[in-house]
Design an enzyme around this catalytic site. Sequence first.
Site, PDB file in Angstrom:
ATOM      1  N   TYR A   1     -35.925  36.743  42.331  1.00 47.18           N
ATOM      2  CA  TYR A   1     -36.416  36.061  41.126  1.00 47.18           C
ATOM      3  C   TYR A   1     -37.675  36.732  40.568  1.00 47.18           C
ATOM      4  CZ  TYR A   1     -33.549  31.824  40.829  1.00 47.18           C
ATOM      5  OH  TYR A   1     -32.527  30.926  40.632  1.00 47.18           O
TER       6      TYR A   1
ATOM      7  N   LYS B   1     -28.696  36.629  54.634  1.00 47.15           N
ATOM      8  CA  LYS B   1     -27.564  37.559  54.649  1.00 47.15           C
ATOM      9  C   LYS B   1     -28.022  38.802  55.415  1.00 47.15           C
ATOM     10  CE  LYS B   1     -23.362  38.733  53.157  1.00 47.15           C
ATOM     11  NZ  LYS B   1     -22.126  38.080  53.625  1.00 47.15           N
TER      12      LYS B   1
ATOM     13  N   ASP C   1     -22.817  33.037  53.050  1.00 44.66           N
ATOM     14  CA  ASP C   1     -21.418  32.737  52.709  1.00 44.66           C
ATOM     15  C   ASP C   1     -20.853  31.670  53.657  1.00 44.66           C
ATOM     16  OD1 ASP C   1     -21.633  34.611  54.753  1.00 44.66           O
ATOM     17  OD2 ASP C   1     -19.905  35.809  54.132  1.00 44.66           O
TER      18      ASP C   1
ATOM     19  N   ASP D   1     -31.026  28.386  45.331  1.00 46.12           N
ATOM     20  CA  ASP D   1     -30.580  27.970  43.994  1.00 46.12           C
ATOM     21  C   ASP D   1     -29.095  27.643  44.021  1.00 46.12           C
ATOM     22  OD1 ASP D   1     -30.662  27.621  41.153  1.00 46.12           O
ATOM     23  OD2 ASP D   1     -29.715  29.584  40.962  1.00 46.12           O
TER      24      ASP D   1
ATOM     25  N   ASP E   1     -27.049  23.560  44.281  1.00 48.99           N
ATOM     26  CA  ASP E   1     -26.063  23.022  43.339  1.00 48.99           C
ATOM     27  C   ASP E   1     -24.801  22.602  44.092  1.00 48.99           C
ATOM     28  OD1 ASP E   1     -27.709  23.603  41.153  1.00 48.99           O
ATOM     29  OD2 ASP E   1     -26.021  24.309  39.941  1.00 48.99           O
TER      30      ASP E   1
HETATM   31  C1  IPM Z   1     -33.154  25.444  39.456  1.00 44.37           C
HETATM   32  C2  IPM Z   1     -32.748  26.084  38.169  1.00 44.37           C
HETATM   33  C3  IPM Z   1     -33.729  27.196  37.817  1.00 44.37           C
HETATM   34  C4  IPM Z   1     -33.683  28.223  38.920  1.00 44.37           C
HETATM   35  C5  IPM Z   1     -33.519  27.826  36.428  1.00 44.37           C
HETATM   36  C6  IPM Z   1     -33.575  26.778  35.333  1.00 44.37           C
HETATM   37  C7  IPM Z   1     -34.474  28.930  36.151  1.00 44.37           C
HETATM   38  O1  IPM Z   1     -31.434  26.551  38.255  1.00 44.37           O
HETATM   39  O2  IPM Z   1     -34.299  24.951  39.550  1.00 44.37           O
HETATM   40  O3  IPM Z   1     -32.336  25.407  40.392  1.00 44.37           O
HETATM   41  O4  IPM Z   1     -32.843  29.135  38.899  1.00 44.37           O
HETATM   42  O5  IPM Z   1     -34.495  28.146  39.839  1.00 44.37           O
HETATM   43 MG    MG Z   2     -30.414  25.962  40.026  1.00 44.59          MG
END
Ligand code: IPM
Ligand code: MG
Length: 357
Positions: A138, A189, A221, A245, A249
Amino acid sequence: MKIAVLPGDGVGKEVTAQAVRVLEAAVGNAVPLELIEAPIGQAGVVAAGDPLPPATLELCRAADAILFGAAGVPGDEKLPFDQRPGASLLRLRKDLKLFANFRPVFMFPELIGASTLKPDVVDGLDLIILRELTGDVYFGEPRGIRTLPNGERQGYNTMLYSESEVERLAHVAFRTARTRRHKVCSVEKANVLEASQVWRDVFVRVGAEYPDVELTHLFVDAAAMMLIRAPKQFDVMATGNIFGDILSDCAAMLTGSIGMLPSASLADGGKGLYEPVHGSAPDIAGNNIANPLAAILSVAMMLRHSFVRPDLASHVEAAVARVLADGYRTADIYQPGTRKVGTIEMGDAVAAALGPA
Ligand code: IPM
Ligand code: MG
């Protein structure tokens, strides 16, 4: 407590409004509260020509805690990095040294049916994804887009992890595990990446200082697979910025909706930024349908970590559990037989469940 309120873009504005009223209702007169709102993201561009206006950054530096909604608009990725509304959040995380990102994933019993996984896989689920938030690919330099001699464009980024960065995150992971089920799973990884090799070495070394905590390792993975197959094995899952990240999700969906997931991004010393894990969701913004519970549960995390008022935090969490038990559902968690409500009505319900301050 001085709180910077940054609603940002899209549904960020809608869910933050509900989170603020719940914060005010929960705190009542227990703690003097100063709430100051400032623009960020596209709202920052409109107000001050910068996704992270200097005044917003100054406010955040001076605040005890930050309540953040969401930043980002469609087409974000076409702009240079420092002009992207969505990237304003990354600059803020970096500037405030918010390196430890807690993303708790827990199952409200009422929502088991809303998960796409079988009930017995997610019933009783309670894990934390602890994501390193200020390093990795990042922020690694060099980065950019260059033109090769043959005229073709090439994008490049650099994955970096230094020992000190991993070490401070590892200590947070082990200390957190001590307050829970005493298990840390470090995810990287290391079979492919040097940055991950350093990550794993540091976790092994720091882990030796916490003999009462069980340390395991998974490649990312396999971790993704295990999150879907048998997520209840995890207590604290510690991982780097990009893997965290993605995995968060994925883990969010175990609970039925990313609209349920709060987060805290902490610096040394108690300062924190609190935000729902979901983004600005431009496709549903402005329609009063976004789920405000992730933002409201982020307020609970703020009360626990920055206010150090676990009693008030539990009060908010209990109010959320109560409205779910009473059948209130936004569209993302709706099931036949429950009561579909909008963003504002959900905020109303939580505020009512809190009772008089
Ligand atoms: C998160 C989001 C952010 C990230 C984006 C909005 C930059 O996806 O906080 O998970 O990638 O960290
Ligand atoms: Mg995210």
